[in-house]
Design a protein around this motif. Structure first.
Motif, PDB file in Angstrom:
ATOM      1  N   ARG A 160      35.890  54.068   2.261  1.00 14.66           N
ATOM      2  CA  ARG A 160      35.227  53.434   1.276  1.00 14.66           C
ATOM      3  C   ARG A 160      35.047  51.900   1.664  1.00 14.66           C
ATOM      4  NH1 ARG A 160      34.532  54.622  -4.259  1.00 14.66           N
ATOM      5  NH2 ARG A 160      35.228  52.649  -4.427  1.00 14.66           N
ATOM      6  N   VAL A 161      33.911  51.337   1.531  1.00 14.23           N
ATOM      7  CA  VAL A 161      33.453  49.858   1.669  1.00 14.23           C
ATOM      8  C   VAL A 161      34.248  49.081   0.699  1.00 14.23           C
ATOM      9  CG1 VAL A 161      31.767  48.021   1.678  1.00 14.23           C
ATOM     10  CG2 VAL A 161      31.228  50.411   2.821  1.00 14.23           C
ATOM     11  N   ASP A 162      35.295  48.480   0.929  1.00 18.89           N
ATOM     12  CA  ASP A 162      35.923  47.470  -0.050  1.00 18.89           C
ATOM     13  C   ASP A 162      36.295  46.154   0.770  1.00 18.89           C
ATOM     14  OD1 ASP A 162      38.226  47.968   1.415  1.00 18.89           O
ATOM     15  OD2 ASP A 162      38.801  49.644  -0.346  1.00 18.89           O
ATOM     16  N   ALA A 163      36.707  45.418   0.068  1.00 16.65           N
ATOM     17  CA  ALA A 163      37.142  44.064   0.553  1.00 16.65           C
ATOM     18  C   ALA A 163      38.087  44.172   1.827  1.00 16.65           C
ATOM     19  CB  ALA A 163      38.046  43.109  -0.519  1.00 16.65           C
ATOM     20  N   GLU A 164      38.915  45.191   1.860  1.00 18.87           N
ATOM     21  CA  GLU A 164      39.756  45.318   3.166  1.00 18.87           C
ATOM     22  C   GLU A 164      39.057  46.046   4.318  1.00 18.87           C
ATOM     23  OE1 GLU A 164      43.276  46.788   2.116  1.00 18.87           O
ATOM     24  OE2 GLU A 164      43.864  44.770   1.030  1.00 18.87           O
ATOM     25  N   THR A 165      38.028  46.883   3.877  1.00 19.01           N
ATOM     26  CA  THR A 165      37.496  47.807   4.923  1.00 19.01           C
ATOM     27  C   THR A 165      36.256  47.173   5.640  1.00 19.01           C
ATOM     28  OG1 THR A 165      36.284  49.341   3.805  1.00 19.01           O
ATOM     29  CG2 THR A 165      38.843  49.723   4.446  1.00 19.01           C
ATOM     30  N   ILE A 166      35.439  46.206   4.902  1.00 18.30           N
ATOM     31  CA  ILE A 166      34.224  45.683   5.156  1.00 18.30           C
ATOM     32  C   ILE A 166      33.778  45.273   6.455  1.00 18.30           C
ATOM     33  CG2 ILE A 166      34.249  43.525   3.845  1.00 18.30           C
ATOM     34  CD1 ILE A 166      31.205  44.085   2.826  1.00 18.30           C
ATOM     35  N   GLU A 167      34.948  44.588   7.033  1.00 15.39           N
ATOM     36  CA  GLU A 167      34.832  44.049   8.356  1.00 15.39           C
ATOM     37  C   GLU A 167      34.848  45.012   9.451  1.00 15.39           C
ATOM     38  OE1 GLU A 167      33.508  41.036   9.220  1.00 15.39           O
ATOM     39  OE2 GLU A 167      33.671  40.621   7.072  1.00 15.39           O
ATOM     40  N   THR A 168      35.544  46.014   9.074  1.00 10.82           N
ATOM     41  CA  THR A 168      35.519  47.053   9.987  1.00 10.82           C
ATOM     42  C   THR A 168      34.180  47.983   9.831  1.00 10.82           C
ATOM     43  OG1 THR A 168      37.971  47.619   9.432  1.00 10.82           O
ATOM     44  CG2 THR A 168      36.683  49.345  10.731  1.00 10.82           C
ATOM     45  N   HIS A 169      33.515  47.836   8.933  1.00  8.98           N
ATOM     46  CA  HIS A 169      32.186  48.572   8.825  1.00  8.98           C
ATOM     47  C   HIS A 169      31.262  47.535   9.417  1.00  8.98           C
ATOM     48  CE1 HIS A 169      32.700  52.037   5.903  1.00  8.98           C
ATOM     49  NE2 HIS A 169      33.873  51.280   5.693  1.00  8.98           N
ATOM     50  N   PHE A 170      31.256  46.333   9.228  1.00  5.53           N
ATOM     51  CA  PHE A 170      30.528  45.453   9.949  1.00  5.53           C
ATOM     52  C   PHE A 170      30.643  45.530  11.527  1.00  5.53           C
ATOM     53  CE2 PHE A 170      29.792  42.853   6.046  1.00  5.53           C
ATOM     54  CZ  PHE A 170      28.380  43.106   6.169  1.00  5.53           C
TER      55      PHE A 170
ATOM     56  N   ILE B 110      22.198  51.547  12.000  1.00  8.19           N
ATOM     57  CA  ILE B 110      21.350  51.487  10.638  1.00  8.19           C
ATOM     58  C   ILE B 110      22.136  52.275   9.490  1.00  8.19           C
ATOM     59  CG2 ILE B 110      19.274  52.586   9.527  1.00  8.19           C
ATOM     60  CD1 ILE B 110      17.751  51.760  11.988  1.00  8.19           C
ATOM     61  N   ARG B 111      22.534  53.294   9.824  1.00  8.98           N
ATOM     62  CA  ARG B 111      23.321  54.314   8.942  1.00  8.98           C
ATOM     63  C   ARG B 111      24.548  53.528   8.322  1.00  8.98           C
ATOM     64  NH1 ARG B 111      24.510  56.089   5.367  1.00  8.98           N
ATOM     65  NH2 ARG B 111      25.481  58.076   4.707  1.00  8.98           N
ATOM     66  N   VAL B 112      25.410  52.743   9.284  1.00  5.28           N
ATOM     67  CA  VAL B 112      26.444  52.121   8.770  1.00  5.28           C
ATOM     68  C   VAL B 112      26.172  50.928   7.824  1.00  5.28           C
ATOM     69  CG1 VAL B 112      28.447  50.723   9.574  1.00  5.28           C
ATOM     70  CG2 VAL B 112      27.792  52.594  10.951  1.00  5.28           C
ATOM     71  N   HIS B 113      25.051  50.235   8.196  1.00 11.45           N
ATOM     72  CA  HIS B 113      24.760  48.965   7.391  1.00 11.45           C
ATOM     73  C   HIS B 113      24.022  49.386   5.887  1.00 11.45           C
ATOM     74  CE1 HIS B 113      24.839  46.695  11.356  1.00 11.45           C
ATOM     75  NE2 HIS B 113      25.989  46.322  10.823  1.00 11.45           N
ATOM     76  N   GLN B 114      23.368  50.579   6.072  1.00 10.61           N
ATOM     77  CA  GLN B 114      22.655  51.084   4.811  1.00 10.61           C
ATOM     78  C   GLN B 114      23.673  51.639   3.811  1.00 10.61           C
ATOM     79  OE1 GLN B 114      20.198  54.147   6.324  1.00 10.61           O
ATOM     80  NE2 GLN B 114      18.097  52.704   5.985  1.00 10.61           N
ATOM     81  N   ASN B 115      24.933  52.104   4.414  1.00 10.05           N
ATOM     82  CA  ASN B 115      26.051  52.642   3.851  1.00 10.05           C
ATOM     83  C   ASN B 115      26.804  51.418   3.056  1.00 10.05           C
ATOM     84  OD1 ASN B 115      28.058  54.733   3.032  1.00 10.05           O
ATOM     85  ND2 ASN B 115      29.473  53.307   4.335  1.00 10.05           N
ATOM     86  N   ILE B 116      27.038  50.253   3.697  1.00 10.64           N
ATOM     87  CA  ILE B 116      27.442  48.815   2.937  1.00 10.64           C
ATOM     88  C   ILE B 116      26.381  48.427   1.967  1.00 10.64           C
ATOM     89  CG2 ILE B 116      27.989  46.466   3.725  1.00 10.64           C
ATOM     90  CD1 ILE B 116      28.555  47.310   6.277  1.00 10.64           C
ATOM     91  N   ILE B 117      25.165  48.610   2.351  1.00  7.79           N
ATOM     92  CA  ILE B 117      24.425  47.907   1.048  1.00  7.79           C
ATOM     93  C   ILE B 117      24.379  48.844  -0.100  1.00  7.79           C
ATOM     94  CG2 ILE B 117      22.022  47.473   0.727  1.00  7.79           C
ATOM     95  CD1 ILE B 117      21.578  46.763   3.752  1.00  7.79           C
ATOM     96  N   ALA B 118      24.779  50.053   0.042  1.00  2.00           N
ATOM     97  CA  ALA B 118      24.614  51.106  -0.820  1.00  2.00           C
ATOM     98  C   ALA B 118      25.802  50.839  -2.106  1.00  2.00           C
ATOM     99  CB  ALA B 118      24.615  52.498  -0.558  1.00  2.00           C
ATOM    100  N   ARG B 119      26.774  49.962  -1.522  1.00  2.00           N
ATOM    101  CA  ARG B 119      27.851  49.699  -2.568  1.00  2.00           C
ATOM    102  C   ARG B 119      27.126  48.911  -3.647  1.00  2.00           C
ATOM    103  NH1 ARG B 119      31.530  52.600  -3.307  1.00  2.00           N
ATOM    104  NH2 ARG B 119      32.577  51.021  -4.218  1.00  2.00           N
ATOM    105  N   PRO B 120      27.311  49.232  -5.105  1.00  2.00           N
ATOM    106  CA  PRO B 120      26.961  48.194  -6.094  1.00  2.00           C
ATOM    107  C   PRO B 120      27.592  47.253  -6.597  1.00  2.00           C
ATOM    108  CG  PRO B 120      27.985  50.379  -6.844  1.00  2.00           C
ATOM    109  CD  PRO B 120      27.938  50.493  -5.356  1.00  2.00           C
ATOM    110  N   ASP B 121      29.027  47.054  -5.888  1.00  2.00           N
ATOM    111  CA  ASP B 121      29.734  45.938  -6.355  1.00  2.00           C
ATOM    112  C   ASP B 121      29.989  44.799  -5.235  1.00  2.00           C
ATOM    113  OD1 ASP B 121      31.239  47.900  -4.652  1.00  2.00           O
ATOM    114  OD2 ASP B 121      33.126  47.668  -5.935  1.00  2.00           O
ATOM    115  N   LEU B 122      29.036  45.011  -4.264  1.00  2.00           N
ATOM    116  CA  LEU B 122      29.334  44.064  -3.239  1.00  2.00           C
ATOM    117  C   LEU B 122      28.841  42.760  -3.613  1.00  2.00           C
ATOM    118  CD1 LEU B 122      29.725  45.109  -0.168  1.00  2.00           C
ATOM    119  CD2 LEU B 122      27.084  44.881   0.166  1.00  2.00           C
TER     120      LEU B 122
END
Ligand SMILES: [Zn+2]
Length: 400
Positions: A66-76, A92-104
């Protein structure tokens, strides 16, 4: 065949497995002798990869981590790696997945939007990229980069009015002058207006183009063309001569026009006089005049023919093949016909080799391009002043 992406994702799954193992090993000290839990998820991910199902493996990874404070850099990092490798759909899929997080956090959302906009740009989806860059240009730490990208998009779309707007905003924010770039945007609008016969509008755009510094002579060229179209030959000639005075290299554009005007007006002696005084002031223009005459097939004007003859005699590659001195001894007829032959051959060679080259990146083309298509810089092309024999030889060795 496993691709780099397969190895990349496999590495990530293994890292996760190792982290899980470490947690299992050291996280619960009471059960230090118990075997670490082997999460079925890692194996599932690796299984997709072993079956060369990279997209399924990616989806599995995105669900698992899941995208959270600890894993977000890995996703980027994963997203930008995919883009750099040209796998834009996955980026595109990876970045859309990050944006989909409501608590970003707002900053991370902007970073993800900027990354996604760059993905769209790489995929050639200009309208989607434009929308995101416009949003980022209205207030984010990516404002300057977003405006730079918007300028590039509007240039590609030839939407010059929007390009001017983005350029002016960028100038204010970026703290550097974009006067030349913006002047060319105005010139584009002026040329389009002139091409559709709207000379009044064209002149207004030229005025705007010449307001800034450093100046471009492109506006003067457009004004000269308009004057010619409107049979105002006096203004046209004055402008063409001024253009050559200020930017010698533009002789390649102005000389054919000047010759055509004087010929139409039956004023060849006046043309001879004008060129004579120009060459007296700048003798180094000789080869540019000669080269322009050869390429554009301008002949029958004695001062230009003299330039061409001098040019041919000074060309060391040609001197190897023709002995004009001995031809001269055989009489004027033989001399002139030999020169005419060489000139025709040169004209053919010149038309098969690039006439203009960008001084920034070396990109070359047959006609003058105000913006280099390769490095995107403005007004960096200069005409050749000699036939490039080495290029011709290379062509004939390597084939067309
Ligand atoms: Zn270039």
């Amino acid at each position: 065949m496993p691709t780099e992406s397969t190895f990349l994702l496999a590495g990530l799954f293994l890292l996760l497995a190792a982290a899980g193992w470490a947690l299992g090993r050291f996280g619960e000290r009471d059960e230090v002798d118990a075997p670490p839990p082997l999460n079925i998820d890692y194996l599932k991910g690796l299984n997709f990869l072993l079956n060369e199902q990279t997209d399924q493996a990616l989806e599995h990874f995105l669900k698992m981590v899941r995208v959270d404070a600890e894993t977000i850099e890995t996703h980027f990092a994963l997203g930008s790696l995919f883009r750099r490798r040209g796998e834009v759909d996955r980026a595109i899929r990876v970045h859309q997945n990050i944006i989909a997080r409501p608590d970003l956090a707002a900053e991370q959302r902007d970073q993800a939007l900027f990354s996604l906009a760059k993905d769209y740009l790489s995929a050639g989806l200009l309208d989607r990229a434009e929308k995101l860059f416009v949003r980022l240009s209205q207030g984010s730490r990516y404002q300057v980069q977003a405006l730079e990208n918007l300028c590039r998009i509007f240039e590609q779309e030839r939407d010059w009015a929007k390009a001017i707007d983005a350029g002016q905003k960028l100038e204010m924010l970026g703290g550097r002058s974009l006067a030349l770039q913006i002047a060319h945007y105005h010139c584009e609008l002026a040329e389009a207006a002139a091409a559709s016969g709207d000379f009044g509008v064209a002149r207004d755009f030229v005025k705007k183009a010449t307001a800034g510094r450093p100046k471009t002579m492109r506006g003067a060229l457009t004004r000269a063309h308009i004057a010619r179209e409107m049979d105002d030959t006096k203004t046209a000639l004055r402008l063409y001569h001024r253009i050559i005075d200020e930017h010698t290299y533009l002789i390649s554009e102005a000389l054919p026009e000047i010759v055509a005007i004087y010929k139409k007006e039956n004023q060849i002696p006046e043309l001879e006089r004008a060129l004579k005084s120009m060459l007296k002031k700048n003798p180094e223009m000789n080869s540019l005049v000669a080269y322009t005459a050869i390429v554009n097939d301008i002949g029958g004007i004695s001062i230009i023919d003299d330039c061409v003859e001098k040019y041919m005699l000074d060309e060391p590659t040609l001197a190897e093949f023709i002995d004009l001195q001995s031809l001269t001894e055989e009489g004027k007829g033989a001399h002139d016909s030999a020169l005419a032959k060489v000139r025709r051959a040169l004209s053919k060679l010149a038309s098969s080799t690039p006439r203009y080259q960008c001084q920034e990146c070396g990109f070359s083309s047959q006609r003058l391009l105000w913006q280099c298509p390769s490095c995107r810089e403005w007004e960096t092309q200069r005409p050749a002043s000699r036939v490039q024999f080495d290029t011709v030889l290379q062509h004939s060795i390597t084939g067309p």
